[in-house]
Design a protein around this motif. Structure first.
Motif, PDB file in Angstrom:
ATOM      1  N   CYS A 123      76.842  97.283 -39.134  1.00 60.48           N
ATOM      2  CA  CYS A 123      76.449  96.125 -39.951  1.00 60.48           C
ATOM      3  C   CYS A 123      75.391  95.292 -39.236  1.00 60.48           C
ATOM      4  CB  CYS A 123      77.655  95.275 -40.312  1.00 60.48           C
ATOM      5  SG  CYS A 123      78.592  94.682 -38.893  1.00 60.48           S
ATOM      6  N   TYR A 124      74.695  95.907 -38.251  1.00 58.73           N
ATOM      7  CA  TYR A 124      73.608  95.242 -37.530  1.00 58.73           C
ATOM      8  C   TYR A 124      74.098  93.986 -36.805  1.00 58.73           C
ATOM      9  CZ  TYR A 124      70.396  98.249 -40.219  1.00 58.73           C
ATOM     10  OH  TYR A 124      69.730  99.319 -40.765  1.00 58.73           O
ATOM     11  N   ALA A 125      75.365  93.983 -36.397  1.00 59.57           N
ATOM     12  CA  ALA A 125      75.937  92.817 -35.721  1.00 59.57           C
ATOM     13  C   ALA A 125      75.416  92.690 -34.297  1.00 59.57           C
ATOM     14  CB  ALA A 125      77.458  92.918 -35.703  1.00 59.57           C
ATOM     15  N   ASN A 126      75.418  91.476 -33.786  1.00 53.90           N
ATOM     16  CA  ASN A 126      74.963  91.232 -32.419  1.00 53.90           C
ATOM     17  C   ASN A 126      75.950  91.772 -31.391  1.00 53.90           C
ATOM     18  OD1 ASN A 126      72.414  89.402 -32.390  1.00 53.90           O
ATOM     19  ND2 ASN A 126      73.694  88.560 -34.016  1.00 53.90           N
ATOM     20  N   ASN A 127      77.231  91.787 -31.749  1.00 47.34           N
ATOM     21  CA  ASN A 127      78.269  92.262 -30.839  1.00 47.34           C
ATOM     22  C   ASN A 127      79.523  92.556 -31.653  1.00 47.34           C
ATOM     23  OD1 ASN A 127      79.545  89.664 -31.245  1.00 47.34           O
ATOM     24  ND2 ASN A 127      78.081  88.854 -29.743  1.00 47.34           N
ATOM     25  N   GLU A 128      80.578  93.020 -30.953  1.00 46.69           N
ATOM     26  CA  GLU A 128      81.800  93.389 -31.663  1.00 46.69           C
ATOM     27  C   GLU A 128      82.500  92.182 -32.275  1.00 46.69           C
ATOM     28  OE1 GLU A 128      85.265  94.395 -28.880  1.00 46.69           O
ATOM     29  OE2 GLU A 128      83.484  94.838 -27.656  1.00 46.69           O
ATOM     30  N   ASP A 129      82.326  91.002 -31.671  1.00 48.46           N
ATOM     31  CA  ASP A 129      82.964  89.806 -32.225  1.00 48.46           C
ATOM     32  C   ASP A 129      82.374  89.461 -33.599  1.00 48.46           C
ATOM     33  OD1 ASP A 129      84.600  89.527 -30.026  1.00 48.46           O
ATOM     34  OD2 ASP A 129      83.238  88.157 -28.982  1.00 48.46           O
ATOM     35  N   GLU A 130      81.048  89.574 -33.720  1.00 45.72           N
ATOM     36  CA  GLU A 130      80.441  89.285 -35.024  1.00 45.72           C
ATOM     37  C   GLU A 130      80.895  90.315 -36.055  1.00 45.72           C
ATOM     38  OE1 GLU A 130      76.170  88.521 -37.285  1.00 45.72           O
ATOM     39  OE2 GLU A 130      76.178  89.545 -35.346  1.00 45.72           O
ATOM     40  N   ALA A 131      80.947  91.581 -35.669  1.00 46.32           N
ATOM     41  CA  ALA A 131      81.373  92.630 -36.600  1.00 46.32           C
ATOM     42  C   ALA A 131      82.806  92.390 -37.061  1.00 46.32           C
ATOM     43  CB  ALA A 131      81.243  93.996 -35.945  1.00 46.32           C
ATOM     44  N   GLU A 132      83.664  92.007 -36.129  1.00 46.13           N
ATOM     45  CA  GLU A 132      85.056  91.744 -36.485  1.00 46.13           C
ATOM     46  C   GLU A 132      85.160  90.561 -37.439  1.00 46.13           C
ATOM     47  OE1 GLU A 132      89.409  91.288 -34.283  1.00 46.13           O
ATOM     48  OE2 GLU A 132      87.557  91.170 -33.112  1.00 46.13           O
ATOM     49  N   SER A 133      84.371  89.509 -37.188  1.00 42.82           N
ATOM     50  CA  SER A 133      84.378  88.339 -38.078  1.00 42.82           C
ATOM     51  C   SER A 133      83.895  88.721 -39.476  1.00 42.82           C
ATOM     52  CB  SER A 133      83.486  87.237 -37.501  1.00 42.82           C
ATOM     53  OG  SER A 133      83.993  86.764 -36.267  1.00 42.82           O
ATOM     54  N   LEU A 134      82.865  89.545 -39.544  1.00 44.94           N
ATOM     55  CA  LEU A 134      82.368  89.997 -40.841  1.00 44.94           C
ATOM     56  C   LEU A 134      83.417  90.826 -41.570  1.00 44.94           C
ATOM     57  CD1 LEU A 134      78.715  90.986 -39.833  1.00 44.94           C
ATOM     58  CD2 LEU A 134      79.349  89.158 -41.422  1.00 44.94           C
TER      59      LEU A 134
END
Length: 314
Positions: A123-134
């Protein structure tokens, strides 16, 4: 094994072509790609490192489309960042995420187990934390739900319908897709006439999208199709009598997109030698009835494109 240049995950790296100094990466997050030594050694990470998640996501998406030959250099990385595949808002990242799980779902209720530690590029996230939040935003929106087993999820009917809606509808866009002949003599026309005409901020707020800087074949067809689907309208310059341009214009027309046709005078009328042999094919009769902007100079072309956009698009 060493850290991936783009995402810091541990990856396999091979200097496969030492004379050309090209490095091949196989990363669990980004996927397979190659970078040049100039990009690896001279890219300004402190200033422009924020683009790494976009490049990482682009590689991952291209890999999932079956394209494993993504090559990044100082000469082409900005063109990659202009790809219509790349999301530029949080909402667009969220759509990438649900579409990823939708494409992986073979039947209703099929479960999956997200792994944000190595899959955040989907999902083009900056890191795993952003992906998890999304991802948990998908759950909050009732697009996904947890199963009876911890860590496992499935898409809801609402989530599937939303993914299908994204797939089947044409989103509003401020981009203009440019289809044209990728010849050296046309580079200046694009940079000093077509692109500035589209991006004339004093009149409107459009962005020019041109996929690739070379003649295309199947290796970038997915990007071309995506760019046409997502654009607001198209400019198709028929100079050079290129089959690809005719195809792209026809595809856009079929989607109901507005197409502004342009053509340089010598290719609009065509040219033959003294024996009647065709030197330059004239515009095909299937489109010669269109209101084509016939131009001779870059200045003329730029002004007429601005006028046409203001009259028919803006």
């Amino acid at each position: 094994m060493e850290k991936c240049f783009l995402c810091d995950q541990m990856a396999n790296v091979v200097g496969s072509q030492p004379l050309e100094q090209i490095y091949d990466y196989t990363c669990p997050n980004c996927g397979r790609f190659s970078i040049s030594s100039d990009f690896k050694n001279f890219f300004n990470i402190k200033q422009d490192g924020h683009v790494f998640p976009l490049l990482s996501g682009y590689i991952r998406e291209m890999n999932e489309l079956g394209k494993y030959d993504v090559y990044i250099s100082m000469e082409n990385y900005k063109d990659i960042l202009a790809s219509p595949l790349i999301p530029h808002t949080i909402g667009a990242k969220l759509e990438k995420l649900i579409l990823h799980y939708y494409k992986k779902t073979k039947f209703f209720g099929e479960e999956f187990e997200p792994d944000f530690s190595s899959d955040y590029s989907i999902c083009y996230a900056n890191n795993e934390d952003e992906a998890e939040s999304l991802f948990f935003e998908l759950v909050e929106l009732s697009f996904a739900k947890q199963s009876h087993f911890p860590g496992r999820y499935s898409l809801t009917l609402e989530g599937i319908q939303h993914a299908e809606h994204i797939t089947n509808t044409r989103p509003s866009s401020n981009t203009c897709f440019v289809a044209m002949w990728f010849a050296t003599e046309m580079n200046d026309v694009y940079e000093h006439a077509i692109k500035p005409a589209i991006e004339d901020k004093s009149n409107y707020d459009y962005i020019a999208i041109q996929v690739g800087k070379k003649e295309h074949n199947n290796d970038i067809t997915d990007e071309i199709i995506a760019g046409i689907r997502e654009c607001s309208f198209m400019i198709a310059d028929m100079t050079g009598y290129r089959g690809g341009v005719y195809f792209e214009a026809g595809f856009a027309k079929g989607l109901g997109k507005q197409v502004i046709f342009t053509c340089r005078q010598d290719w609009f009328s065509g040219e033959t030698d003294k024996d009647g042999k065709v030197i330059k094919e004239k515009v095909h009769f299937d489109i010669d009835h269109q209101n084509i902007i016939v131009w001779e100079t870059k200045e003329e072309l730029k002004k007429r494109i601005v006028d046409r956009i203001r009259a028919t698009i803006f």
